[in-house]
Write an enzyme that holds these catalytic residues in place. Structure first.
Site, PDB file in Angstrom:
ATOM      1  N   ARG A  21       3.114 -10.846   2.096  1.00  0.00           N
ATOM      2  CA  ARG A  21       2.318  -9.943   1.271  1.00  0.00           C
ATOM      3  C   ARG A  21       3.097  -8.641   1.095  1.00  0.00           C
ATOM      4  O   ARG A  21       3.747  -8.172   2.038  1.00  0.00           O
ATOM      5  CB  ARG A  21       0.955  -9.636   1.914  1.00  0.00           C
ATOM      6  CG  ARG A  21      -0.072 -10.744   1.767  1.00  0.00           C
ATOM      7  CD  ARG A  21      -0.536 -10.916   0.315  1.00  0.00           C
ATOM      8  NE  ARG A  21      -1.571 -11.926   0.153  1.00  0.00           N
ATOM      9  CZ  ARG A  21      -1.373 -13.176  -0.272  1.00  0.00           C
ATOM     10  NH1 ARG A  21      -0.162 -13.583  -0.584  1.00  0.00           N
ATOM     11  NH2 ARG A  21      -2.394 -14.009  -0.430  1.00  0.00           N
TER      12      ARG A  21
ATOM     13  N   HIS B 272       5.510 -13.901  -7.410  1.00  0.00           N
ATOM     14  CA  HIS B 272       4.481 -14.533  -6.564  1.00  0.00           C
ATOM     15  C   HIS B 272       4.386 -16.037  -6.863  1.00  0.00           C
ATOM     16  O   HIS B 272       3.335 -16.547  -7.241  1.00  0.00           O
ATOM     17  CB  HIS B 272       3.106 -13.867  -6.747  1.00  0.00           C
ATOM     18  CG  HIS B 272       2.199 -14.105  -5.572  1.00  0.00           C
ATOM     19  ND1 HIS B 272       1.327 -13.161  -5.087  1.00  0.00           N
ATOM     20  CD2 HIS B 272       2.028 -15.200  -4.786  1.00  0.00           C
ATOM     21  CE1 HIS B 272       0.667 -13.655  -4.056  1.00  0.00           C
ATOM     22  NE2 HIS B 272       1.069 -14.905  -3.851  1.00  0.00           N
TER      23      HIS B 272
END
Ligand code: NAP
Length: 311
Positions: free
Chosen positions: A226, A274
């Protein structure tokens, strides 16, 4: 009695999930279910949730037995005070295998120095033999479903793998560390660092200036975990000084990464959008169906989130 299952993700996800979920629910032996994007809240038994979907207030779902997250990361839902039902996160073969492939590929890129050959097509015969994997130290922060699978894959390729987690672990071929002293050792020895921690108050900014400074000069940072795990300013400084040779980043504090963000133009940064790993409809549907079957049979639900730990 009908089992009412609300699919609560963005509208474009429904056509992708309707058939695999229906099939998985049937295969799990569940009969008489109603799978829909539109069920009166008080009638809902289970919510299949994407945290960026339409359900943000769980209060009206008073009879809901469990919320089944489609994502591995739960940081956008775990702190929701209206959520009183058990919350399960996604641990899915497809998600895990995708992450193993992405991490292995990016570790090998840096280990082998592949860029020198891709960018150096200029007639210069640059002969450079990389060390064997057994002489390349890779550290993985986070030894959960994804970190463990990546560690195993890297061990199977011969890498010298160290892992760090909150609780003590014992994984064949992996130097497993925990605690503050363990983190220091894990960083001091890492030629390639892979971040596979969840975002929690404890892990935010874990890779700050002081911890980046613990890495050996020339280390590579790979972050498919993250964005907030890293202090971005500290990383940019470490890249500019050459202390960190390269950062391959898949996740960011703001996604999509804004076009003006310095990461895009930095010569020592690779941005991927991502894509390290996605929940796969077929395999994830099997996990959801199995959890509903378990709940209906009075068996414990798999992959329950610890609301206090935040993951
Ligand atoms: P997981 O199974 O929950 O594992 C999390 C790991 O982090 C565990 O080993 C845990 O330690 C460790 N950890 C958590 N807090 C810690 C702390 N304060 N100090 C030390 N270790 C700590 O999660 P996962 O399924 O492997 O997924 C990891 C993360 O990957 C997700 O949360 C998500 O953010 C990210 N992800 C990214 C993508 C992508 O496409 N980029 C896709 C999927 C997931 P214990 O084992 O001791 O509990």
């Amino acid at each position: 009695m009908t089992i009412n299952i609300l699919f609560a993700a963005k509208a474009e996800r429904w056509p992708q999930y309707e058939a695999p979920l229906t099939k998985a629910l049937k295969t799990a032996g569940l009969k008489g279910f109603n799978l829909s994007t539109d069920i009166a809240p008080q009638d809902v038994d289970y919510i299949v949730l994407a945290p960026n979907g339409p359900v943000r207030d769980f209060t009206p779902y008073a009879n809901c037995k469990a919320v089944l997250n489609l994502w591995a990361g739960v940081e956008d839902v775990v702190g929701n005070s209206t959520l009183t039902q058990p919350l399960a996160r996604m641990v899915d073969h497809g998600l895990t295998q995708g992450m193993v492939e992405w991490v292995t590929g990016h570790v090998l890129r840096h280990h082998l120095g592949i860029d020198a050959h891709i960018h150096g097509q200029d007639g210069v015969w640059r002969k450079h033999t990389p060390p064997l994997a057994e002489n390349r130290a890779v550290t993985i922060l986070g030894l959960g479903a994804l970190g463990t699978a990546c560690a195993k894959a890297l061990v199977s390729l011969g890498f010298d793998v160290t892992g760090w987690s909150r609780s003590a672990k014992d994984l064949p071929g992996v130097r497993c560390l925990n605690g503050d002293a363990g983190l220091r050792t894990a960083l001091e020895t890492a030629q390639i660092l892979v971040l596979l921690l969840p975002k929690t108050p404890q892990t935010e900014d874990l890779m700050n200036a002081a911890r980046l400074a613990l890495l050996p000069r020339g280390a590579v940072v790979i972050n498919p975990g993250r964005g907030p795990l890293i202090d971005d300013d500290a990383l940019l400084e470490a890249l500019d000084s050459g202390h960190i040779a390269h950062a391959t980043l898949d996740v960011f504090r703001i996604e999509p990464l804004p076009p003006e963000h310095p990461y895009w133009a930095h010569p020592s940064v690779t941005v991927t959008p991502h894509v390290a790993s996605e929940t796969r409809e077929d395999t994830a549907s099997e996990v959801i169906a199995e959890n509903i079957r378990r709940s209906e049979a009075g068996e414990p639900i798999l992959h329950l989130v610890d609301r206090d730990l935040g993951y």
